[in-house]
Design an enzyme around this catalytic site. Structure first.
Site, PDB file in Angstrom:
ATOM      1  N   ASP A  13       0.815  -1.217   0.000  1.00  0.00           N
ATOM      2  CA  ASP A  13       0.000   0.000   0.000  1.00  0.00           C
ATOM      3  C   ASP A  13       0.847   1.266   0.000  1.00  0.00           C
ATOM      4  OD1 ASP A  13      -2.333  -1.691   0.306  1.00  0.00           O
ATOM      5  OD2 ASP A  13      -1.668  -1.952   2.364  1.00  0.00           O
ATOM      6  N   LYS A  16       2.069   2.018  -5.278  1.00  0.00           N
ATOM      7  CA  LYS A  16       2.680   1.497  -6.511  1.00  0.00           C
ATOM      8  C   LYS A  16       1.821   1.795  -7.727  1.00  0.00           C
ATOM      9  CE  LYS A  16       2.979  -2.780  -5.348  1.00  0.00           C
ATOM     10  NZ  LYS A  16       2.813  -2.953  -3.911  1.00  0.00           N
ATOM     11  N   GLY A  40      -4.262  -4.367  -4.036  1.00  0.00           N
ATOM     12  CA  GLY A  40      -5.199  -3.271  -4.240  1.00  0.00           C
ATOM     13  C   GLY A  40      -4.447  -2.057  -4.722  1.00  0.00           C
ATOM     14  N   HIS A  41      -4.686  -1.667  -5.954  1.00  0.00           N
ATOM     15  CA  HIS A  41      -4.073  -0.449  -6.483  1.00  0.00           C
ATOM     16  C   HIS A  41      -5.173   0.575  -6.600  1.00  0.00           C
ATOM     17  CE1 HIS A  41      -0.451  -2.430  -7.534  1.00  0.00           C
ATOM     18  NE2 HIS A  41      -0.935  -3.109  -8.544  1.00  0.00           N
ATOM     19  N   GLN A 223       1.705  -6.679  -3.441  1.00  0.00           N
ATOM     20  CA  GLN A 223       2.227  -6.678  -2.060  1.00  0.00           C
ATOM     21  C   GLN A 223       3.585  -5.978  -2.006  1.00  0.00           C
ATOM     22  OE1 GLN A 223       0.978  -9.860  -3.368  1.00  0.00           O
ATOM     23  NE2 GLN A 223      -0.913  -8.872  -2.802  1.00  0.00           N
TER      24      GLN A 223
END
Ligand code: IMP
Length: 427
Positions: A13, A16, A40-41, A223
């Site tokens: 988080d 990225k 999660g982006h 990750q």
């Protein structure tokens, strides 16, 4: 610049998605090489916010070919849901390519992930419950299902029966759950075949040809370094290789073709799930970072644990990833603090550690040794060059650069696509 890897330097988080998206228009292919829909982006483009879980963030950039590499585990129902959502918002998703060797998250592995976590009680990992761990375990156990198995019904049934032989015993006898019918699983998986077929390719070959033709390939990690199954805070990690080495095994691009490794480093630290976190704040300041940094999981919505910047982790990430450039994100979240503590080393039982302790036990007992840097009050979101930042924010960036030992090439000052300062070009 043929091949560039982007990894997270901390526990994920770090932002990225934004860095990948910024490079997006200058790269030709974006490859996701590990993880699955546990990622999660969040990408903000103008007034639109996109939360991607499984798809590479390159999917949002016109002309870029997004690739799901062999190192990824794919939940096909999630893949199609994500594609449908983007299609409905007018994003062209037709260029997506999926590796024939990527493993499939079978429905029973989602069940096992959640059931195992419940069973572990206080020893739980705090997984995202998406079936990631059990699917990678099947892969290593040689019980996995690959995307290519969808094209051979007989083999698919054999493999599902093989995997369920033991799992059904565990589900029924240990967890007291209903056994899973292999035929039902096969029917479900086969219902995806026609839609996925045109997306499937030998992605290692495709990537080699792209590099030979002088195209630029961006390899994006899911990750982050400390969640890597080998180099992270094991066992509180994900089940895949999230460091730069994983970019090679998870894509089929050899190490000799990687030119640059960019690591994303948040100006403070966050972590989701269980496990040690030396600089964690349990007070109102931690809550403040959570609120102003909007630190809630993109995938699970869980509040993230927040703490000060940890230079020991930054140095470690530089080392295990061979980082060439850092991107420092969310500097704006620190605005308004009188002084900003930064962890420069750990104290473990009276002994100073400048590097990550060798054992997990020592890491659990590490207390941070802080250095306090001066804070700033000015709104920095409009800054577009280092000189636009107040002196103490500039000092913060330089001090961190010195501590982690690699250059900081980009500094994020807000969530928007253009809210960054570029000190050195990443491409
Ligand atoms: P899993 O990947 O669902 O097996 O979860 C293992 C650990 O990795 C848990 O602590 C999760 O919270 C963490 N994790 C997985 N994906 C992410 C991510 O994208 N960001 C931050 N933490 C993650």
């Amino acid at each position: 610049m043929p091949a560039i890897v982007i990894v997270g330097a901390q526990w994920g988080d770090e932002g990225k998605g934004k860095a990948t998206d910024q490079l997006g228009s200058r790269v030709d292919l974006v490859v996701k090489f590990n993880g699955g829909n546990n990622a999660g982006h969040t990408v903000v483009i103008g007034a639109e916010t996109y939360a991607l879980h499984l798809l590479p963030s390159g999917i949002l950039t016109p002309g870029v070919v997004p690739v799901i590499g062999n190192g990824v585990v794919v939940d096909l129902s999630v893949l199609f849901e994500e594609l449908d959502t983007l299609d409905a918002r007018g994003i062209d998703t037709s260029r997506l390519v999926v590796s024939a060797n990527a493993h499939i998250i079978a429905p029973y592995n989602r069940v096992l992930d959640k059931t195992t976590e419940r069973f572990l009680g206080s020893r739980r990992i705090g997984t995202t419950g998406r079936g990631i761990g059990p699917t990678y375990a099947d892969k290593m156990n040689r019980l996995g299902l690959r995307v290519q198995d969808l094209f051979d019904e007989k083999i698919l049934l054999q493999k599902v029966e093989g995997a369920l032989e033991l799992k059904n015993q565990i589900l029924a006898k240990v967890y007291n759950r209903r056994a899973v019918d292999p035929a039902e699983v096969v029917d479900k998986l086969l219902s995806y075949t026609d839609r996925v077929r045109p997306m499937v390719a030998d992605t290692s070959l495709l990537l080699e040809r792209a590099l030979d033709a002088g195209r630029t390939v961006l390899l994006e990690a899911g990750q982050a370094t400390l969640l890597d199954v080998d180099h992270g805070t094991y066992p509180f990690v994900t089940s895949s290789s999230a460091t730069a080495g994983g970019a090679c095994t998870g894509s089929g691009i050899p190490p000799t073709r990687i030119d640059r490794v960019v690591a994303i480093l948040k100006a403070y630290t966050t972590r989701v799930g269980e496990g040690p976190f030396p600089t964690e704040l349990h007070d109102a300041i931690g809550e403040r970072l959570r609120k102003s940094g909007w630190e809630y999981g993109t995938t699970t919505g869980r509040p993230r644990r927040c703490g000060w910047f940890d230079a020991v982790i930054g140095r470690y990430a530089a080392r295990v990833n061979g980082v060439t450039d850092f991107v420092l994100t969310k500097l704006d979240v620190l605005t308004g603090l009188e002084r900003v503590p930064v962890c420069v080393a750990y104290d473990v039982g009276g002994v100073r550690h400048d590097e990550m302790p060798m054992t997990q036990t020592d890491f659990h007992h590490a207390t941070p040794i802080f250095e306090e840097l001066p804070g700033w009050w000015e709104d920095i979101s409009g800054a577009r060059s280092l000189a636009d930042l107040p002196a103490s924010a500039q000092h913060y960036v330089h001090a961190l650069e010195e501590m982690v030992g690699r250059r900081i090439s980009v500094v994020g000052v807000g969530p928007g696509r253009d809210e960054s300062l570029v000190l050195h070009d990443l491409l």
